[in-house]
Design a protein around this motif. Structure first.
Motif, short mmCIF file in Angstrom:
data_model
loop_
_atom_site.label_atom_id
_atom_site.label_comp_id
_atom_site.label_asym_id
_atom_site.label_seq_id
_atom_site.Cartn_x
_atom_site.Cartn_y
_atom_site.Cartn_z
N SER A 54 0.91 -1.24 0.09
CA SER A 54 -0.55 -0.32 -0.12
C SER A 54 1.00 1.10 -0.02
O SER A 54 1.83 1.35 0.34
N GLU A 55 -0.13 2.81 -0.50
CA GLU A 55 0.93 3.67 -0.21
C GLU A 55 1.10 4.22 1.14
O GLU A 55 2.31 5.16 1.65
N ASP A 56 0.56 4.05 1.59
CA ASP A 56 0.66 4.44 3.48
C ASP A 56 0.33 3.50 4.06
O ASP A 56 0.76 1.83 3.81
N GLY A 57 0.75 3.88 5.73
CA GLY A 57 0.89 2.46 6.89
C GLY A 57 -0.25 2.39 7.05
O GLY A 57 -0.46 2.11 8.40
N ASP A 58 -1.48 3.12 6.80
CA ASP A 58 -2.99 2.99 7.52
C ASP A 58 -3.78 1.15 8.07
O ASP A 58 -3.74 0.93 8.73
N GLU A 59 -2.95 0.70 7.06
CA GLU A 59 -3.66 -0.79 7.19
C GLU A 59 -2.91 -1.37 8.68
O GLU A 59 -3.97 -2.50 9.43
N ILE A 60 -1.85 -0.87 8.88
CA ILE A 60 -1.44 -1.49 10.50
C ILE A 60 -1.84 -1.47 11.22
O ILE A 60 -2.31 -1.87 12.09
N ALA A 61 -2.13 -0.38 11.07
CA ALA A 61 -3.31 0.39 12.29
C ALA A 61 -4.61 -0.56 12.00
O ALA A 61 -5.83 -0.24 13.45
N LEU A 62 -5.10 -0.56 11.23
CA LEU A 62 -6.63 -1.06 10.69
C LEU A 62 -6.28 -2.65 11.24
O LEU A 62 -7.50 -3.60 10.96
N GLY A 63 -5.25 -3.21 11.21
CA GLY A 63 -5.34 -5.16 12.16
C GLY A 63 -4.43 -5.45 10.91
O GLY A 63 -4.65 -7.25 10.81
N ALA A 64 -3.70 -5.18 9.56
CA ALA A 64 -3.11 -6.21 9.10
C ALA A 64 -1.75 -6.79 9.61
O ALA A 64 -1.24 -5.90 10.79
N ARG A 65 -1.79 -8.05 9.25
CA ARG A 65 -0.14 -8.62 9.67
C ARG A 65 0.45 -8.08 9.21
O ARG A 65 1.81 -7.66 9.60
N ARG A 66 1.14 -7.72 8.05
CA ARG A 66 1.76 -7.81 7.29
C ARG A 66 2.33 -6.46 5.94
O ARG A 66 0.57 -6.78 5.62
N LEU A 67 2.83 -5.91 6.34
CA LEU A 67 2.68 -4.16 5.25
C LEU A 67 3.57 -3.72 4.55
O LEU A 67 4.70 -4.28 5.44
N LEU A 68 3.58 -3.73 3.62
CA LEU A 68 4.86 -3.44 2.97
C LEU A 68 4.60 -1.93 2.25
O LEU A 68 2.76 -2.11 1.20
N CYS A 69 4.94 -1.10 1.66
CA CYS A 69 4.62 0.68 2.19
C CYS A 69 5.08 1.28 1.92
O CYS A 69 7.00 1.09 1.95
N LYS A 70 4.94 3.14 1.56
CA LYS A 70 6.25 3.39 1.40
C LYS A 70 7.38 3.10 0.59
O LYS A 70 8.77 3.89 0.33
N GLN A 80 12.52 0.23 -3.40
CA GLN A 80 12.11 -0.73 -2.04
C GLN A 80 11.13 -0.09 -1.15
O GLN A 80 10.35 0.88 -1.36
N PHE A 81 10.72 -0.96 -0.01
CA PHE A 81 9.88 -0.37 0.61
C PHE A 81 10.18 -0.45 2.50
O PHE A 81 10.83 -1.52 2.56
N LYS A 82 8.88 0.07 2.98
CA LYS A 82 9.13 -0.16 4.35
C LYS A 82 8.68 -1.79 4.71
O LYS A 82 6.80 -1.93 4.46
N LEU A 83 8.69 -2.61 5.76
CA LEU A 83 8.11 -3.43 5.59
C LEU A 83 7.76 -3.30 7.53
O LEU A 83 8.54 -3.36 8.79
N PHE A 84 6.17 -3.38 7.69
CA PHE A 84 5.46 -3.56 9.10
C PHE A 84 4.85 -5.02 9.15
O PHE A 84 4.34 -5.06 8.51
N ASP A 85 5.66 -5.35 10.29
CA ASP A 85 5.42 -7.13 10.11
C ASP A 85 4.51 -7.14 12.05
O ASP A 85 5.45 -6.30 13.10
N ARG A 86 3.17 -7.31 11.94
CA ARG A 86 1.95 -6.81 13.18
C ARG A 86 2.67 -7.64 14.50
O ARG A 86 3.07 -6.39 15.97
N GLU A 87 2.97 -8.57 14.07
CA GLU A 87 4.30 -9.48 15.20
C GLU A 87 5.34 -9.29 15.87
O GLU A 87 5.33 -8.88 17.44
N HIS A 88 5.88 -8.51 14.78
CA HIS A 88 7.26 -7.45 15.68
C HIS A 88 6.88 -6.51 16.34
O HIS A 88 7.22 -5.96 16.93
N PHE A 89 6.36 -5.83 15.03
CA PHE A 89 4.84 -4.47 15.66
C PHE A 89 5.18 -4.53 17.14
O PHE A 89 5.27 -3.60 17.72
N MET A 90 4.17 -5.19 17.37
CA MET A 90 3.94 -4.98 19.00
C MET A 90 4.52 -5.75 20.26
O MET A 90 3.82 -5.29 20.96
N SER A 91 5.73 -6.53 19.92
CA SER A 91 6.26 -7.00 20.77
C SER A 91 6.90 -6.58 21.32
O SER A 91 7.28 -5.28 21.03
#
Length: 102
Positions: A54-70, A80-91
């Motif tokens: 996705s273009e933005d990071g909204d999905e991680i706040a909405l419950g997505a588990r793995r998001l490539l954005c930016k 290149q992408f920024k990777l947000f992994d919910r499991e790591h993000f919340m650990s």
């Protein structure tokens, strides 16, 4: 500089190149138009997709588990992408100790 900033933001051609790369590497992908955040998250929750681009990071706040954005393009032409992994993000191992309200 302005020309460097213009290069760093993805264009329709960049998106097409990413889709072609996925096709060439037999990576199944789905496209969506406009604001399809909840639909993409549901596809991930249902196990139909492994992650979301996705273009933005909204999905991680909405419950997505793995998001490539930016997505950006480096000066050598690589993407290149920024990777947000919910499991790591919340650990507890998250160096930023980020918190989300759900």
């Amino acid at each position: 500089t302005a020309s460097r900033m213009a290069m760093s933001h993805p264009t329709a051609i960049d998106h097409a190149a990413i889709r072609k790369w996925m096709d060439d590497n037999d990576i199944e992908h789905y496209g969506s138009l406009y604001e399809a955040d909840q639909q993409m998250i549901q596809l991930e929750k249902d196990g139909i997709v492994d992650g979301i681009i996705s273009e933005d990071g909204d999905e991680i706040a909405l419950g997505a588990r793995r998001l490539l954005c930016k997505m950006s393009r480096k000066s050598n032409g690589d993407y290149q992408f920024k990777l947000f992994d919910r499991e790591h993000f919340m650990s507890a191992n998250n160096p930023y100790q980020s918190k989300l309200c759900t």
